[in-house]
Design a protein around this motif. Structure first.
Motif, PDB file in Angstrom:
ATOM      1  N   ARG A  43     -39.473 -10.518 -25.030  1.00 58.95           N
ATOM      2  CA  ARG A  43     -39.208  -9.948 -26.356  1.00 58.95           C
ATOM      3  C   ARG A  43     -40.490  -9.840 -27.159  1.00 58.95           C
ATOM      4  O   ARG A  43     -40.652  -8.900 -27.950  1.00 58.95           O
ATOM      5  N   ASN A  44     -41.429 -10.750 -26.961  1.00 61.66           N
ATOM      6  CA  ASN A  44     -42.697 -10.620 -27.686  1.00 61.66           C
ATOM      7  C   ASN A  44     -43.509  -9.432 -27.177  1.00 61.66           C
ATOM      8  O   ASN A  44     -44.166  -8.749 -27.964  1.00 61.66           O
ATOM      9  N   ALA A  45     -43.467  -9.167 -25.883  1.00 56.72           N
ATOM     10  CA  ALA A  45     -44.183  -7.993 -25.341  1.00 56.72           C
ATOM     11  C   ALA A  45     -43.570  -6.715 -25.904  1.00 56.72           C
ATOM     12  O   ALA A  45     -44.288  -5.793 -26.317  1.00 56.72           O
ATOM     13  N   LEU A  46     -42.247  -6.658 -25.939  1.00 58.14           N
ATOM     14  CA  LEU A  46     -41.596  -5.453 -26.456  1.00 58.14           C
ATOM     15  C   LEU A  46     -41.865  -5.290 -27.950  1.00 58.14           C
ATOM     16  O   LEU A  46     -42.088  -4.168 -28.427  1.00 58.14           O
ATOM     17  N   ALA A  47     -41.904  -6.397 -28.683  1.00 55.93           N
ATOM     18  CA  ALA A  47     -42.204  -6.307 -30.118  1.00 55.93           C
ATOM     19  C   ALA A  47     -43.620  -5.764 -30.321  1.00 55.93           C
ATOM     20  O   ALA A  47     -43.852  -4.920 -31.189  1.00 55.93           O
ATOM     21  N   ALA A  48     -44.565  -6.219 -29.512  1.00 55.13           N
ATOM     22  CA  ALA A  48     -45.951  -5.737 -29.632  1.00 55.13           C
ATOM     23  C   ALA A  48     -46.001  -4.231 -29.386  1.00 55.13           C
ATOM     24  O   ALA A  48     -46.711  -3.489 -30.077  1.00 55.13           O
ATOM     25  N   ALA A  49     -45.220  -3.774 -28.414  1.00 56.90           N
ATOM     26  CA  ALA A  49     -45.195  -2.339 -28.096  1.00 56.90           C
ATOM     27  C   ALA A  49     -44.585  -1.543 -29.247  1.00 56.90           C
ATOM     28  O   ALA A  49     -45.105  -0.496 -29.643  1.00 56.90           O
ATOM     29  N   ILE A  50     -43.514  -2.065 -29.795  1.00 58.16           N
ATOM     30  CA  ILE A  50     -42.842  -1.365 -30.900  1.00 58.16           C
ATOM     31  C   ILE A  50     -43.769  -1.290 -32.116  1.00 58.16           C
ATOM     32  O   ILE A  50     -43.881  -0.246 -32.763  1.00 58.16           O
ATOM     33  N   VAL A  51     -44.450  -2.377 -32.405  1.00 56.99           N
ATOM     34  CA  VAL A  51     -45.388  -2.386 -33.545  1.00 56.99           C
ATOM     35  C   VAL A  51     -46.446  -1.294 -33.386  1.00 56.99           C
ATOM     36  O   VAL A  51     -46.851  -0.650 -34.350  1.00 56.99           O
ATOM     37  N   ASP A  52     -46.841  -1.045 -32.133  1.00 57.19           N
ATOM     38  CA  ASP A  52     -47.875  -0.040 -31.858  1.00 57.19           C
ATOM     39  C   ASP A  52     -47.311   1.388 -31.842  1.00 57.19           C
ATOM     40  O   ASP A  52     -48.051   2.352 -31.656  1.00 57.19           O
ATOM     41  N   GLY A  53     -46.015   1.506 -31.983  1.00 58.35           N
ATOM     42  CA  GLY A  53     -45.406   2.841 -32.030  1.00 58.35           C
ATOM     43  C   GLY A  53     -44.891   3.338 -30.691  1.00 58.35           C
ATOM     44  O   GLY A  53     -44.368   4.448 -30.607  1.00 58.35           O
ATOM     45  N   ALA A  54     -45.021   2.536 -29.649  1.00 54.69           N
ATOM     46  CA  ALA A  54     -44.519   2.959 -28.331  1.00 54.69           C
ATOM     47  C   ALA A  54     -42.988   2.926 -28.343  1.00 54.69           C
ATOM     48  O   ALA A  54     -42.383   2.061 -28.981  1.00 54.69           O
ATOM     49  N   ARG A  55     -42.381   3.874 -27.641  1.00 52.49           N
ATOM     50  CA  ARG A  55     -40.912   3.936 -27.623  1.00 52.49           C
ATOM     51  C   ARG A  55     -40.321   4.090 -26.222  1.00 52.49           C
ATOM     52  O   ARG A  55     -39.181   3.709 -25.980  1.00 52.49           O
ATOM     53  N   ASP A  56     -41.070   4.670 -25.289  1.00 49.45           N
ATOM     54  CA  ASP A  56     -40.521   4.894 -23.942  1.00 49.45           C
ATOM     55  C   ASP A  56     -41.319   4.071 -22.945  1.00 49.45           C
ATOM     56  O   ASP A  56     -42.555   4.076 -22.982  1.00 49.45           O
ATOM     57  N   PHE A  57     -40.585   3.423 -22.043  1.00 52.41           N
ATOM     58  CA  PHE A  57     -41.244   2.460 -21.160  1.00 52.41           C
ATOM     59  C   PHE A  57     -40.928   2.720 -19.694  1.00 52.41           C
ATOM     60  O   PHE A  57     -39.849   3.201 -19.353  1.00 52.41           O
ATOM     61  N   LYS A  58     -41.921   2.394 -18.857  1.00 51.24           N
ATOM     62  CA  LYS A  58     -41.794   2.667 -17.409  1.00 51.24           C
ATOM     63  C   LYS A  58     -41.416   1.442 -16.601  1.00 51.24           C
ATOM     64  O   LYS A  58     -40.717   1.551 -15.595  1.00 51.24           O
ATOM     65  N   ASN A  88     -42.624 -19.935 -11.143  1.00 51.30           N
ATOM     66  CA  ASN A  88     -41.629 -19.865 -10.068  1.00 51.30           C
ATOM     67  C   ASN A  88     -40.712 -18.641 -10.176  1.00 51.30           C
ATOM     68  O   ASN A  88     -39.572 -18.672  -9.708  1.00 51.30           O
ATOM     69  N   GLY A  89     -41.226 -17.577 -10.770  1.00 53.24           N
ATOM     70  CA  GLY A  89     -40.490 -16.313 -10.724  1.00 53.24           C
ATOM     71  C   GLY A  89     -39.264 -16.268 -11.613  1.00 53.24           C
ATOM     72  O   GLY A  89     -38.139 -16.107 -11.118  1.00 53.24           O
ATOM     73  N   ALA A  90     -39.474 -16.376 -12.929  1.00 52.04           N
ATOM     74  CA  ALA A  90     -38.353 -16.346 -13.870  1.00 52.04           C
ATOM     75  C   ALA A  90     -37.700 -14.967 -13.909  1.00 52.04           C
ATOM     76  O   ALA A  90     -38.370 -13.942 -13.757  1.00 52.04           O
ATOM     77  N   THR A  91     -36.407 -14.976 -14.122  1.00 45.83           N
ATOM     78  CA  THR A  91     -35.699 -13.742 -14.474  1.00 45.83           C
ATOM     79  C   THR A  91     -35.374 -13.839 -15.963  1.00 45.83           C
ATOM     80  O   THR A  91     -35.269 -14.940 -16.511  1.00 45.83           O
ATOM     81  N   PRO A  92     -35.209 -12.703 -16.645  1.00 46.03           N
ATOM     82  CA  PRO A  92     -35.010 -12.737 -18.091  1.00 46.03           C
ATOM     83  C   PRO A  92     -33.723 -13.452 -18.498  1.00 46.03           C
ATOM     84  O   PRO A  92     -32.702 -13.349 -17.801  1.00 46.03           O
ATOM     85  N   CYS A  93     -33.782 -14.145 -19.627  1.00 47.31           N
ATOM     86  CA  CYS A  93     -32.578 -14.800 -20.167  1.00 47.31           C
ATOM     87  C   CYS A  93     -31.615 -13.721 -20.669  1.00 47.31           C
ATOM     88  O   CYS A  93     -31.969 -12.536 -20.772  1.00 47.31           O
ATOM     89  N   GLY A  94     -30.427 -14.120 -21.011  1.00 47.77           N
ATOM     90  CA  GLY A  94     -29.407 -13.168 -21.447  1.00 47.77           C
ATOM     91  C   GLY A  94     -29.830 -12.362 -22.670  1.00 47.77           C
ATOM     92  O   GLY A  94     -29.619 -11.147 -22.730  1.00 47.77           O
ATOM     93  N   ALA A  95     -30.426 -13.049 -23.654  1.00 45.65           N
ATOM     94  CA  ALA A  95     -30.845 -12.352 -24.874  1.00 45.65           C
ATOM     95  C   ALA A  95     -31.878 -11.280 -24.542  1.00 45.65           C
ATOM     96  O   ALA A  95     -31.816 -10.151 -25.044  1.00 45.65           O
ATOM     97  N   CYS A  96     -32.825 -11.624 -23.690  1.00 40.96           N
ATOM     98  CA  CYS A  96     -33.855 -10.644 -23.313  1.00 40.96           C
ATOM     99  C   CYS A  96     -33.261  -9.490 -22.527  1.00 40.96           C
ATOM    100  O   CYS A  96     -33.695  -8.342 -22.678  1.00 40.96           O
ATOM    101  N   ARG A  97     -32.283  -9.763 -21.688  1.00 41.74           N
ATOM    102  CA  ARG A  97     -31.650  -8.663 -20.933  1.00 41.74           C
ATOM    103  C   ARG A  97     -31.069  -7.630 -21.887  1.00 41.74           C
ATOM    104  O   ARG A  97     -31.190  -6.423 -21.678  1.00 41.74           O
ATOM    105  N   GLN A  98     -30.425  -8.108 -22.945  1.00 44.33           N
ATOM    106  CA  GLN A  98     -29.858  -7.187 -23.930  1.00 44.33           C
ATOM    107  C   GLN A  98     -30.962  -6.378 -24.604  1.00 44.33           C
ATOM    108  O   GLN A  98     -30.861  -5.156 -24.745  1.00 44.33           O
ATOM    109  N   VAL A  99     -32.037  -7.066 -25.013  1.00 44.85           N
ATOM    110  CA  VAL A  99     -33.107  -6.376 -25.756  1.00 44.85           C
ATOM    111  C   VAL A  99     -33.866  -5.418 -24.833  1.00 44.85           C
ATOM    112  O   VAL A  99     -34.220  -4.305 -25.235  1.00 44.85           O
TER     113      VAL A  99
END
Ligand code: THU
Length: 130
Positions: A58-73, A81-92
């Protein structure tokens, strides 16, 4: 490893070095790349009031949004040990990125590819608010 994923994974790993995670001692870094090719990084930032902690994704996405980026690849998450995103991050991730590949990398450079749709089946989304 694909050149872009390698770059994202290096960015995520370097972000994890700045993690503020004194409570969990579990540093996480994330990197997201916009359609224009710009890379944005985030790390987890924890609070003594645990629930206020914010994940790397969510912090990476916030940094992107602040910079005006909107579409992501693509988005890459780095942890020991290879985390997968938590539920809140999956939604965001779904809300901001829609269907994109999500890669998880561990400290031995093992890469696992997921995608945002599969990580959040039957999502709630902006379409429900129309
Ligand atoms: N965390 C992330 O930043 N991303 C993930 O994908 C999993 C969990 C953080 C939250 C908390 O700071 C620590 O890792 C332990 O849960």
């Amino acid at each position: 490893m694909d050149e872009l994923i390698k770059k994202l994974s290096e960015a995520a790993q370097s972000a994890a070095k700045n993690s503020h995670s004194p409570f969990s001692n579990y540093p996480v870094g994330a990197a997201v790349v916009s359609e224009s090719g710009k890379i944005y990084k985030g790390c987890n930032v924890e609070s003594s009031s645990y629930g206020l902690s914010v994940c790397a994704e969510r912090n990476a996405l916030a940094a992107a949004i602040v910079d005006g980026a909107r579409d992501f690849k693509a988005l890459v998450i780095y942890s020991k040990n290879g985390a997968t995103p938590c539920g809140a991050c999956r939604q965001v991730i779904w809300d901001i990125c829609g269907p994109i590949p999500v890669y998880s990398i561990d400290k031995n450079d093992n890469v696992t590819k997921y995608n945002s749709q599969k990580l959040l089946p039957e999502p709630f989304g902006a379409n429900k608010l129309e």
